[in-house]
Design an enzyme around this catalytic site. Structure first.
Site, short mmCIF file in Angstrom:
data_model
loop_
_atom_site.label_atom_id
_atom_site.label_comp_id
_atom_site.label_asym_id
_atom_site.label_seq_id
_atom_site.Cartn_x
_atom_site.Cartn_y
_atom_site.Cartn_z
N LEU A 1 50.71 88.92 18.58
CA LEU A 1 50.39 87.74 17.54
C LEU A 1 49.72 88.44 16.58
O LEU A 1 48.74 89.09 17.09
CB LEU A 1 49.63 86.49 18.54
CG LEU A 1 49.19 85.47 17.39
CD1 LEU A 1 50.52 84.67 17.35
CD2 LEU A 1 47.95 84.65 18.00
N TYR B 1 51.13 76.05 17.45
CA TYR B 1 49.90 75.37 17.53
C TYR B 1 49.23 76.69 16.73
O TYR B 1 49.51 77.51 16.59
CB TYR B 1 49.53 75.34 18.95
CG TYR B 1 49.07 76.43 19.90
CD1 TYR B 1 50.03 77.39 20.30
CD2 TYR B 1 47.75 76.85 20.02
CE1 TYR B 1 49.70 78.88 20.70
CE2 TYR B 1 47.38 78.06 20.83
CZ TYR B 1 48.39 78.86 20.95
OH TYR B 1 48.08 79.91 21.56
N LYS C 1 53.16 81.86 17.03
CA LYS C 1 51.96 81.13 17.44
C LYS C 1 52.78 79.95 18.43
O LYS C 1 52.24 78.83 18.09
CB LYS C 1 50.90 81.06 16.72
CG LYS C 1 49.67 80.63 17.82
CD LYS C 1 48.43 80.63 17.09
CE LYS C 1 47.35 80.32 17.92
NZ LYS C 1 47.00 81.15 19.21
N GLU D 1 48.46 93.11 24.10
CA GLU D 1 47.43 92.20 23.77
C GLU D 1 46.86 91.23 24.82
O GLU D 1 47.46 91.51 25.86
CB GLU D 1 47.71 91.38 22.69
CG GLU D 1 48.80 90.32 22.82
CD GLU D 1 49.30 89.41 22.04
OE1 GLU D 1 48.49 89.17 20.97
OE2 GLU D 1 50.50 88.92 21.83
#
Ligand code: PLP
Length: 281
Positions: free
Chosen positions: A207, A33, A149, A182
């Protein structure tokens, strides 16, 4: 106004929009996505998000459902039909629907493409940035290709829910070396005790945040002392400032980590300067 979604070639009311129960996105999370932020009708980091979308598709060997220019037309039309001026446009592509089998389906299987767009509560986002957010730590339980992702988001969902239940907005994943990777849906930053702006270097571990890249460039242009180097939660708690970056939140201050105030417990000057620079304010 009823919302409209684009699904495999048609614009349909969101309420009745559907895909197959055999879709590999649903059955295997065999899907990727991308999310773009829109503010005042302007799409942010358009090329960066498009490049990452193509990269995620290539990494999973999913055939792009249409070329970039056509996809951009569909995205803009979806925004237009939903009257989105301050919000996000969301694109998801799966390997398509096929009889359930772990191995890839026949090469002529059509990928599934959906596009949605919605307005976000801009006042709430600004308020969040003005007061800063709280984060909690979560152990890093995700797979080892976090640079893609993909929709493998179950660990992210569980950590984000834990954050909410503890009165925080975000959770920061901590790896086996006690280093922050993250957030569940954002990149993590600090201005450390020595005044150095730090965020983890790019690798399979995180990411590759598009907002992260843009903010890093702005910091370098402003001659700030920047190091792409991971930090521990202890360093974060002792930091002068901490913040997150993400398409939907730009740069937003973290004022509390696991119950400990960061700096003076208010959004700091570096965060505020970078947020303003990024938003073009
Ligand atoms: N890290 C993760 C796991 C994310 O899901 C996101 C965004 O959703 C980010 C970082 C920030 O990426 P971007 O700045 O491209 O929105």
């Amino acid at each position: 106004m009823s919302r409209i979604a684009y699904v495999n070639g048609a614009y349909v009311p969101l309420r009745s929009a559907s895909i197959s129960i055999q879709d590999r996105g649903f059955q295997f999370a065999d899907s990727i996505y991308e999310v773009w932020a829109i503010r005042d009708g302007r799409m942010f980091d358009t090329d960066g998000h498009m490049t990452r979308l193509q990269r995620s598709l290539a990494e999973l060997r999913i055939t792009p459902p249409m070329n970039e220019a056509t996809l951009m037309v569909v995205m803009r039309e979806t925004m237009r039909r939903n009257r989105v001026t301050d919000g996000i446009v969301y694109v998801q592509v799966s390997r398509g629907a096929a009889n359930r089998d772990h191995v890839f389906p026949a090469a002529n299987t059509k990928p599934t493409l959906i596009v949605t767009a919605k307005n976000l509560d801009r006042a709430a986002i600004s308020k969040r940035a003005a007061s800063g957010i709280k984060v909690i730590s979560a152990s890093e339980t995700r797979w080892q290709r976090r640079d893609i992702k993909s929709v493998n988001l179950l660990p992210n969902v569980l950590a984000r829910q834990a954050a909410k239940e503890r009165g925080a907005f975000e959770a920061w994943f901590v790896d086996e070396n006690n280093l922050v990777t993250e957030g569940t849906s954002s990149s993590a930053w600090i201005v450390d005790a020595d005044g150095v702006l730090r965020t983890r270097e790019l690798s399979f571990d995180i990411l590759h945040g598009i907002t992260r890249g843009a903010v890093l460039k702005l910091a370098q242009e402003r001659q700030m002392k920047v190091e792409e180097r991971p930090f521990t939660m202890e360093e974060a708690k002792r930091a002068r400032e901490a913040f997150i970056t993400a398409a939907s939140n730009a740069a937003t201050a973290v004022v509390e980590i696991d119950g400990v105030a960061v700096g003076d417990g208010k959004p700091g000057p570096v965060t505020e300067a970078l947020r303003a620079a990024y938003l073009g304010a």
